[in-house]
Design an enzyme around this catalytic site. Structure first.
Site, PDB file in Angstrom:
ATOM      1  N   PHE A 145      29.100  23.161  76.821  1.00  0.00           N
ATOM      2  CA  PHE A 145      28.421  22.925  78.096  1.00  0.00           C
ATOM      3  C   PHE A 145      29.385  22.541  79.215  1.00  0.00           C
ATOM      4  O   PHE A 145      29.112  22.803  80.385  1.00  0.00           O
ATOM      5  CB  PHE A 145      27.384  21.798  77.936  1.00  0.00           C
ATOM      6  CG  PHE A 145      27.967  20.409  77.920  1.00  0.00           C
ATOM      7  CD1 PHE A 145      28.186  19.722  79.097  1.00  0.00           C
ATOM      8  CD2 PHE A 145      28.311  19.792  76.730  1.00  0.00           C
ATOM      9  CE1 PHE A 145      28.729  18.448  79.096  1.00  0.00           C
ATOM     10  CE2 PHE A 145      28.858  18.526  76.704  1.00  0.00           C
ATOM     11  CZ  PHE A 145      29.064  17.846  77.896  1.00  0.00           C
ATOM     12  N   ALA A 153      45.059  21.778  82.644  1.00  0.00           N
ATOM     13  CA  ALA A 153      46.037  22.753  82.161  1.00  0.00           C
ATOM     14  C   ALA A 153      46.033  24.018  83.020  1.00  0.00           C
ATOM     15  O   ALA A 153      45.000  24.422  83.557  1.00  0.00           O
ATOM     16  CB  ALA A 153      45.744  23.116  80.704  1.00  0.00           C
ATOM     17  N   GLU A 192      38.307  25.845  69.371  1.00  0.00           N
ATOM     18  CA  GLU A 192      38.739  24.876  70.379  1.00  0.00           C
ATOM     19  C   GLU A 192      37.788  23.686  70.263  1.00  0.00           C
ATOM     20  O   GLU A 192      36.673  23.710  70.781  1.00  0.00           O
ATOM     21  CB  GLU A 192      38.666  25.485  71.787  1.00  0.00           C
ATOM     22  CG  GLU A 192      39.628  26.629  72.033  1.00  0.00           C
ATOM     23  CD  GLU A 192      41.077  26.183  72.110  1.00  0.00           C
ATOM     24  OE1 GLU A 192      41.351  24.957  72.073  1.00  0.00           O
ATOM     25  OE2 GLU A 192      41.948  27.063  72.192  1.00  0.00           O
ATOM     26  N   LEU A 193      38.245  22.637  69.570  1.00  0.00           N
ATOM     27  CA  LEU A 193      37.341  21.547  69.199  1.00  0.00           C
ATOM     28  C   LEU A 193      37.723  20.243  69.920  1.00  0.00           C
ATOM     29  O   LEU A 193      38.142  20.277  71.050  1.00  0.00           O
ATOM     30  CB  LEU A 193      37.343  21.402  67.679  1.00  0.00           C
ATOM     31  CG  LEU A 193      37.103  22.716  66.909  1.00  0.00           C
ATOM     32  CD1 LEU A 193      37.190  22.495  65.407  1.00  0.00           C
ATOM     33  CD2 LEU A 193      35.787  23.350  67.296  1.00  0.00           C
TER      34      LEU A 193
END
Length: 535
Positions: free
Chosen positions: A148, A418, A224-225
């Site tokens: 989200f 990033a 991607e945790l």
């Protein structure tokens, strides 16, 4: 004609409010279909999207069911047949929301250039008359499940790069919907063998389950945790930079970035000053409607996040923590909470070791840099990290093999924010996946090693000789025989063959056919039934 009650219900949606008329410019309405596969459709559960600023309903979405999913996969696979040949609701403040859209634009621009630079290799072959190549080809249809907090950027990373690699996309966003419907979609994608790659962004717990289901069918997954990220502030750091960077790193996006700083590890000589200045800076944050240009801090995404915030503070206090500032739910409509700083906890306290997706930062005190680096690395996640120092020795220790174990290692900047040019992702329980820049494109392709023989010879690699001409030569010497049969039942004239060959030829045979270089040359062949015809 609409009834009076229905009219009230219709007008209660924010999309009907003239203030939010720009939503209709995006093609949205009160009722929206949630699946697109060349046409918009949806025959599943109807869910309502709510604004975290006021908790008022925005609009409704009819999600897809299993039949809609099958239709979408079929359409994506059909589209890939053409595409592969043509090309190898969040609560975020306005500035960050615009920045996220800009990030999608930037990554599309980057991907277009990248499409002309996919690098295979040509290697020197050890075999005369051979060429050794490496070729990258698209996987086919890629499944993408996003979280989200970055619904535009994370989809952009995946879609832009995957499509210029020659893939088609099947995308499942992650709005705040009943967990059952979300889980069903994730399970369908994870178990579907028609999707060679599934990219998942979300919690470590769900990511682990997705990876196990994909692995069971020998598919590829890109994870991607979570990230329990830390900033180390050394004694020689520029404290003005530290405070400015930490406010955004800890409180930006209301603590709802995977790269948000959760732990601030301060050298004992600067500890008191940094905490004091950070508390003062937190008090100056403009909290309000994220759609207003001067707002710096908006609401949490959901009421569930507010509960997680309250529970984390309660647990931190039980474990010995002291609330330096914040710690309360703000008394106003929406999911607003105070950005919070907590001190007094041990580096290995359970709550410190746990990532909570809310604006809480834990302040730790260290004495020597080696200690701080150990603390940075001791959590299960390994996403982002940063150090503030002016010492080159410290910098190279930090980025070296005994420094940070994270996928993103920063110096004198925050843990978040990033750039697209570098590969984004982390190690350990963060999942090991890489998206966006550098060579992350390789995740969306399959690698083939190709050997081309353009000569008339058949040499083997590593100098191995498997030359049947020697056997035919032996057989030719047996003028009496037109045929030799070797089987478990009978071996004909082994000694005769050996005695017929001259000493020099025996040596060549021993070099080239070592398994035959004994007095019983066909020993290894006796398990088979083979017929050699004489020349």
């Amino acid at each position: 004609m609409l009834s009076a009650a229905a009219s009230v219900r219709m007008s209660s949606y924010l999309i009907q409010d003239p203030k939010y008329s720009w939503l209709k410019d995006l093609g949205l309405d009160v009722d929206n279909k949630g699946v697109f596969c060349g046409e918009w459709l949806g025959n599943g559960e109807v869910v309502t999207s709510y604004s975290p600023t006021t908790n008022q309903p925005i609009a409704k979405v009819t999600q897809g069911n299993s039949k809609d999913y099958e239709k979408a996969v079929k359409a994506a696979r059909e589209a890939w047949q053409i595409w592969a040949e043509e090309s190898l609701e969040v609560g975020k403040i306005l500035g960050e929301g615009v920045g996220e859209v800009q990030e999608y634009i930037d990554v599309c621009d980057y991907a277009v250039g990248l499409s002309r630079m996919f690098a295979g290799h040509v290697f020197p072959s050890e075999r005369k008359g051979h060429a050794l190549l490496e070729q990258w080809n698209p996987l086919g249809v890629v499944g993408v499940i996003t979280a989200f907090n970055f619904p535009v950027a994370v989809y952009g990373w995946n879609s832009a790069i995957a499509m210029v690699c020659g893939n088609c996309m099947l995308w499942k966003g992650a709005p705040s919907t009943p967990l059952t419907s979300v889980a069903i979609t994730k399970t369908l994608m994870a178990k579907d063998e028609r999707l060679p790659l599934v990219s998942f962004t979300g919690s470590t717990q769900v990511g682990h389950k997705v990876s196990m289901m994909v692995q069971e069918r020998f598919g590829k997954f890109l994870l991607e945790l979570g990230g329990n990220n830390a900033i180390i502030v050394n004694e020689d750091a520029d404290l003005d930079m530290v405070v400015r960077a930490s406010v955004f790193a800890c409180a930006g996006t209301a603590g709802q970035r995977c790269t948000t700083t959760r732990r601030l590890i301060l050298h004992k000589s600067v500890y008191d000053e940094v905490v004091s200045r950070l508390v003062k800076a937190y008090g100056q944050l403009r909290i309000g409607d994220p759609c207003e240009a001067d707002t710096l801090y908006g609401p949490l995404h959901s009421t569930a996040a507010v509960e997680a915030y309250k529970n984390a503070i309660e647990e931190a206090i039980k474990q010995g923590g002291k609330v330096e500032c914040g710690g309360k739910v703000i008394d106003r409509p929406g999911n607003f909470v105070e950005p919070t700083i907590i001190s007094g906890l041990s580096h290995d306290a359970k709550i410190v070791q746990t990532e909570t997706f809310v604006p809480i930062v834990y302040i730790l005190k260290f004495e020597v840099l080696d200690e701080a680096i150990r603390w940075n690395n001791e959590v299960k996640q390994g996403l982002s990290s940063s150090i503030f120092t002016k010492d080159l020795g410290n910098i190279f220790q930090w980025i070296g093999p005994k420094g940070s174990d994270c996928g993103i290692i920063n110096v004198n900047i925050p843990t978040n924010g990033a750039e697209i040019g570098g590969a984004f992702g982390g190690e350990k329980h963060t999942g090991g996946g890489r998206e966006s820049g550098s060579d992350a494109w390789k995740q969306y392709m399959r690698r083939s090693t190709i050997t081309i023989n353009y000569s008339k010879e058949l040499p083997l690699a590593q100098g191995i000789k498997f030359d049947w001409d020697f056997l035919l030569f032996f057989i030719h010497k047996m003028n009496k025989l037109k045929l030799i049969e070797i089987s478990e039942r009978r071996v004909i004239n082994k000694r005769d063959i050996f005695q017929t060959v001259k000493p020099k030829q025996r040596l060549e045979c021993a070099i080239h056919l070592p398994s035959f270089a004994t007095s019983f040359w066909f020993k290894t062949m006796q398990r088979k039934s083979i017929i050699f015809k004489a020349i």
